[in-house]
Design an enzyme around this catalytic site. Sequence first.
Site, PDB file in Angstrom:
ATOM      1  N   VAL A 199       0.992  -1.568   5.655  1.00 51.27           N
ATOM      2  CA  VAL A 199       2.225  -2.136   6.196  1.00 51.27           C
ATOM      3  C   VAL A 199       3.451  -1.369   5.686  1.00 51.27           C
ATOM      4  O   VAL A 199       4.452  -1.230   6.401  1.00 51.27           O
ATOM      5  CB  VAL A 199       2.284  -3.662   5.917  1.00 51.27           C
ATOM      6  CG1 VAL A 199       2.478  -3.963   4.459  1.00 51.27           C
ATOM      7  CG2 VAL A 199       3.337  -4.324   6.760  1.00 51.27           C
ATOM      8  N   ASP A 200       3.360  -0.856   4.482  1.00 49.92           N
ATOM      9  CA  ASP A 200       4.453  -0.074   3.888  1.00 49.92           C
ATOM     10  C   ASP A 200       4.746   1.160   4.769  1.00 49.92           C
ATOM     11  O   ASP A 200       5.912   1.426   5.146  1.00 49.92           O
ATOM     12  CB  ASP A 200       4.012   0.356   2.478  1.00 49.92           C
ATOM     13  CG  ASP A 200       5.133   0.841   1.596  1.00 49.92           C
ATOM     14  OD1 ASP A 200       6.289   0.844   2.039  1.00 49.92           O
ATOM     15  OD2 ASP A 200       4.838   1.236   0.445  1.00 49.92           O
ATOM     16  N   ILE A 215       4.349  -6.496  11.904  1.00 51.35           N
ATOM     17  CA  ILE A 215       5.533  -7.119  11.294  1.00 51.35           C
ATOM     18  C   ILE A 215       6.820  -6.356  11.640  1.00 51.35           C
ATOM     19  O   ILE A 215       7.905  -6.951  11.670  1.00 51.35           O
ATOM     20  CB  ILE A 215       5.348  -7.246   9.764  1.00 51.35           C
ATOM     21  CG1 ILE A 215       6.292  -8.306   9.191  1.00 51.35           C
ATOM     22  CG2 ILE A 215       5.521  -5.908   9.066  1.00 51.35           C
ATOM     23  CD1 ILE A 215       5.953  -8.726   7.780  1.00 51.35           C
ATOM     24  N   THR A 260      -3.606  -8.000   0.218  1.00 48.37           N
ATOM     25  CA  THR A 260      -4.949  -8.225   0.784  1.00 48.37           C
ATOM     26  C   THR A 260      -5.530  -7.005   1.495  1.00 48.37           C
ATOM     27  O   THR A 260      -6.628  -7.082   2.047  1.00 48.37           O
ATOM     28  CB  THR A 260      -4.951  -9.409   1.778  1.00 48.37           C
ATOM     29  OG1 THR A 260      -4.177  -9.046   2.923  1.00 48.37           O
ATOM     30  CG2 THR A 260      -4.412 -10.670   1.154  1.00 48.37           C
ATOM     31  N   GLY A 261      -4.811  -5.900   1.503  1.00 48.37           N
ATOM     32  CA  GLY A 261      -5.317  -4.666   2.121  1.00 48.37           C
ATOM     33  C   GLY A 261      -5.863  -3.732   1.053  1.00 48.37           C
ATOM     34  O   GLY A 261      -6.858  -4.033   0.397  1.00 48.37           O
TER      35      GLY A 261
END
Length: 169
Positions: A33-34, A11, A118-119
Amino acid sequence: MAQLRAVAGDITRRDVDAIVNAANTSLLGGGGVDGAIHRAAGPELLEACRKLHGCATGDAKATAGFRLPAKWVFHAVGPVWHGGGHNEDELLASCYRRCLELAREHAVRSIAFPAISTGVYSFPLERATKIAIQTVRAHIEDSGVERVEFVCFNSDALLVYERLLTAGS
Ligand code: AR6
């Protein structure tokens, strides 16, 4: 009519007005993702996040994107999955709604979402994907957003998103 599509990849590389982060209530960074977003945006992002003093689950707050291609980062805090009886569905839907409200406030025309919760937070992928698509479809017209990307980091997620987007879920 707004366009919704699933794309594979990272992303942080998306060329959109805003990307959404799957953050935690501290907004001070983490893994997944963070972590990727903080690494790509640079240390200024953490400084900006400190000034927000955290964020409740189901809510989202905006910062600049700094070194990212995206102008904005919307930091959304999804629910931790506890079996489905703890308001998880509504809290997840609320993340997507709040991001579209922020999009309207900041005149965002294109936005990329990860598969929030979802992780590490273990929300079942198919259930989360249905909520993501339905909530975005329900609120997109009011937001002014013209293009939505659901960014899938692995092939399982991509298959689920493509199937449910096609099914008109
Ligand atoms: N681009 C797009 N999607 C990604 C990327 C990336 N670079 N990296 C991972 N994903 P997660 P959560 C996918 O665990 O479940 C953090 O530590 C990943 O495959 O990042 O909401 C926060 O600080 C999965 O499909 O977020 C919180 O403490 C999705 O992003 C906690 O994790 C979400 O996985 C939040 O957990």
